[in-house]
Design a protein around this motif. Structure first.
Motif, PDB file in Angstrom:
ATOM      1  N   UNK A   1       0.841  -1.201   0.000  1.00 52.91           N
ATOM      2  CA  UNK A   1       0.000   0.000   0.000  1.00 52.91           C
ATOM      3  C   UNK A   1       0.877   1.253   0.000  1.00 52.91           C
ATOM      4  N   UNK A   2       1.867   1.290   0.875  1.00 60.32           N
ATOM      5  CA  UNK A   2       2.774   2.445   0.945  1.00 60.32           C
ATOM      6  C   UNK A   2       3.486   2.630  -0.386  1.00 60.32           C
ATOM      7  N   UNK A   3       3.969   1.524  -0.951  1.00 64.53           N
ATOM      8  CA  UNK A   3       4.682   1.582  -2.231  1.00 64.53           C
ATOM      9  C   UNK A   3       3.821   2.211  -3.327  1.00 64.53           C
ATOM     10  N   UNK A   4       2.576   1.737  -3.459  1.00 61.25           N
ATOM     11  CA  UNK A   4       1.734   2.253  -4.530  1.00 61.25           C
ATOM     12  C   UNK A   4       1.305   3.695  -4.301  1.00 61.25           C
ATOM     13  N   UNK A   5       1.067   4.086  -3.072  1.00 66.52           N
ATOM     14  CA  UNK A   5       0.699   5.485  -2.789  1.00 66.52           C
ATOM     15  C   UNK A   5       1.847   6.409  -3.171  1.00 66.52           C
ATOM     16  N   UNK A   6       3.067   6.056  -2.762  1.00 69.35           N
ATOM     17  CA  UNK A   6       4.226   6.888  -3.089  1.00 69.35           C
ATOM     18  C   UNK A   6       4.495   6.860  -4.593  1.00 69.35           C
ATOM     19  N   UNK A   7       4.421   5.680  -5.193  1.00 72.83           N
ATOM     20  CA  UNK A   7       4.670   5.553  -6.637  1.00 72.83           C
ATOM     21  C   UNK A   7       3.703   6.405  -7.450  1.00 72.83           C
ATOM     22  N   UNK A   8       2.424   6.301  -7.140  1.00 73.86           N
ATOM     23  CA  UNK A   8       1.423   7.075  -7.889  1.00 73.86           C
ATOM     24  C   UNK A   8       1.616   8.574  -7.698  1.00 73.86           C
ATOM     25  N   UNK A   9       2.016   8.984  -6.511  1.00 75.14           N
ATOM     26  CA  UNK A   9       2.267  10.406  -6.252  1.00 75.14           C
ATOM     27  C   UNK A   9       3.452  10.910  -7.077  1.00 75.14           C
ATOM     28  N   UNK A  10       4.542  10.155  -7.081  1.00 75.57           N
ATOM     29  CA  UNK A  10       5.719  10.545  -7.870  1.00 75.57           C
ATOM     30  C   UNK A  10       5.385  10.531  -9.356  1.00 75.57           C
ATOM     31  N   UNK A  11       4.693   9.500  -9.793  1.00 78.01           N
ATOM     32  CA  UNK A  11       4.320   9.381 -11.209  1.00 78.01           C
ATOM     33  C   UNK A  11       3.460  10.566 -11.650  1.00 78.01           C
ATOM     34  N   UNK A  12       2.499  10.936 -10.805  1.00 77.39           N
ATOM     35  CA  UNK A  12       1.629  12.076 -11.121  1.00 77.39           C
ATOM     36  C   UNK A  12       2.458  13.348 -11.269  1.00 77.39           C
ATOM     37  N   UNK A  13       3.405  13.550 -10.380  1.00 73.10           N
ATOM     38  CA  UNK A  13       4.255  14.754 -10.452  1.00 73.10           C
ATOM     39  C   UNK A  13       5.125  14.753 -11.703  1.00 73.10           C
ATOM     40  N   UNK A  14       5.628  13.596 -12.075  1.00 73.07           N
ATOM     41  CA  UNK A  14       6.432  13.493 -13.298  1.00 73.07           C
ATOM     42  C   UNK A  14       5.572  13.843 -14.510  1.00 73.07           C
TER      43      UNK A  14
ATOM     44  N   UNK B   1      10.621   9.003 -20.109  1.00 75.45           N
ATOM     45  CA  UNK B   1       9.425   8.782 -19.290  1.00 75.45           C
ATOM     46  C   UNK B   1       9.509   7.441 -18.568  1.00 75.45           C
ATOM     47  N   UNK B   2       9.985   6.425 -19.258  1.00 78.26           N
ATOM     48  CA  UNK B   2      10.082   5.102 -18.648  1.00 78.26           C
ATOM     49  C   UNK B   2      11.222   5.045 -17.635  1.00 78.26           C
ATOM     50  N   UNK B   3      12.290   5.776 -17.882  1.00 77.72           N
ATOM     51  CA  UNK B   3      13.363   5.880 -16.890  1.00 77.72           C
ATOM     52  C   UNK B   3      12.814   6.576 -15.643  1.00 77.72           C
ATOM     53  N   UNK B   4      11.994   7.604 -15.852  1.00 78.79           N
ATOM     54  CA  UNK B   4      11.358   8.294 -14.729  1.00 78.79           C
ATOM     55  C   UNK B   4      10.467   7.368 -13.928  1.00 78.79           C
ATOM     56  N   UNK B   5       9.719   6.506 -14.617  1.00 78.39           N
ATOM     57  CA  UNK B   5       8.854   5.542 -13.923  1.00 78.39           C
ATOM     58  C   UNK B   5       9.691   4.527 -13.138  1.00 78.39           C
ATOM     59  N   UNK B   6      10.832   4.133 -13.713  1.00 74.36           N
ATOM     60  CA  UNK B   6      11.715   3.208 -12.994  1.00 74.36           C
ATOM     61  C   UNK B   6      12.267   3.859 -11.735  1.00 74.36           C
ATOM     62  N   UNK B   7      12.658   5.123 -11.844  1.00 79.27           N
ATOM     63  CA  UNK B   7      13.166   5.839 -10.674  1.00 79.27           C
ATOM     64  C   UNK B   7      12.063   6.041  -9.632  1.00 79.27           C
ATOM     65  N   UNK B   8      10.852   6.319 -10.095  1.00 74.69           N
ATOM     66  CA  UNK B   8       9.719   6.461  -9.177  1.00 74.69           C
ATOM     67  C   UNK B   8       9.463   5.146  -8.451  1.00 74.69           C
TER      68      UNK B   8
ATOM     69  N   UNK C   1      16.805  -4.955  -0.045  1.00 77.09           N
ATOM     70  CA  UNK C   1      16.676  -3.823  -0.964  1.00 77.09           C
ATOM     71  C   UNK C   1      17.425  -4.068  -2.271  1.00 77.09           C
ATOM     72  N   UNK C   2      18.595  -4.675  -2.184  1.00 78.59           N
ATOM     73  CA  UNK C   2      19.380  -4.969  -3.399  1.00 78.59           C
ATOM     74  C   UNK C   2      18.598  -5.890  -4.329  1.00 78.59           C
ATOM     75  N   UNK C   3      17.805  -6.776  -3.755  1.00 74.62           N
ATOM     76  CA  UNK C   3      16.988  -7.689  -4.566  1.00 74.62           C
ATOM     77  C   UNK C   3      15.700  -7.009  -5.037  1.00 74.62           C
ATOM     78  N   UNK C   4      15.050  -6.274  -4.158  1.00 80.44           N
ATOM     79  CA  UNK C   4      13.730  -5.731  -4.446  1.00 80.44           C
ATOM     80  C   UNK C   4      13.726  -4.514  -5.369  1.00 80.44           C
ATOM     81  N   UNK C   5      14.670  -3.612  -5.199  1.00 74.38           N
ATOM     82  CA  UNK C   5      14.636  -2.353  -5.962  1.00 74.38           C
ATOM     83  C   UNK C   5      14.717  -2.585  -7.469  1.00 74.38           C
ATOM     84  N   UNK C   6      15.727  -3.317  -7.975  1.00 74.63           N
ATOM     85  CA  UNK C   6      15.754  -3.548  -9.435  1.00 74.63           C
ATOM     86  C   UNK C   6      14.517  -4.311  -9.923  1.00 74.63           C
TER      87      UNK C   6
END
Length: 194
Positions: free
Chosen positions: A74-87, A108-115, A171-176
């Motif tokens: 839930x936290x991940x998607x809330x933050x992701x959608x917020x960053x994506x909206x700002x981008x 745009x896709x690099x931005x989504x990956x960073x988000x 984190x090393x496993x999950x982030x990529x």
């Protein structure tokens, strides 16, 4: 957005309930320590052992911690959608002078990956103690009995840092993984919307 969060919670709850016995067996097999030369425990032997010593209820050890882990999603998607909206808002403002609608490009896709990477890092860092608690609860013959009892016992005996043991590796496993997954999702949605 609330509907999406509710559906995400319900699907996570259902998946955890259905698959917890599989994850328990996996964890027990990973924690099984045999002397050198002894045959390692297989999944069927582990199933039998759990059932004989703990009954059906034994297959659901650690499930409360898994339920707490839904908060990470839930936290991940809330933050992701917020960053994506700002981008997307920043890109729209940048292209406001142009008459044609801005199409997506590689940035745009690099931005989504960073988000995705940013949101997953935040969510995992906040919710990580549930991973440690879940593993402790799934150990065979352990003193840990419930989510809250483990949550209070671990810091009392080992300090609060113990609740974050293994976070860096996780984190090393999950982030990529998350960055690639979310970028792929955005790319597929973009291609389907043509």
């Amino acid at each position: 957005m609330f509907c999406s969060l509710l559906l995400s919670f319900l699907s996570g709850f259902t998946a955890i309930t259905a698959t917890n016995p599989i994850w328990l067996i996996k964890t027990r097999m990973q924690l099984d320590s045999r002397n050198r030369g002894e045959k390692p425990m297989n999944a069927f032997e582990c199933l039998r052992r759990v059932y004989q010593t703990e009954g059906l209820r034994g297959f659901y050890r650690g499930m409360s911690a898994s339920y707490a882990g839904i908060s990470e999603t839930v936290i991940h998607f809330v933050i992701y959608e917020s960053i994506k909206r700002r981008i997307l808002e920043a890109k729209a403002a940048q292209h406001m002078d142009e008459e044609e609608e801005a199409s997506k490009d590689a940035s745009d896709f690099v931005g989504m990956m960073l988000a995705a990477a940013t949101s997953k890092t935040c969510a995992t860092s906040i919710a990580y103690p549930h991973e440690v608690i879940r593993t402790r609860l799934r150990e065979e013959g352990t003193k840990y009995r419930s989510f809250f009892q483990t949550l209070t016992t671990v810091p009392k005996e080992e300090g609060y840092r113990a609740l974050y043991r293994g976070l860096t590796t996780h984190l090393v496993r999950q982030i990529p993984n998350t960055a690639i997954m979310m970028c792929t999702y955005e790319l597929v949605v973009y291609m389907l919307n043509g």
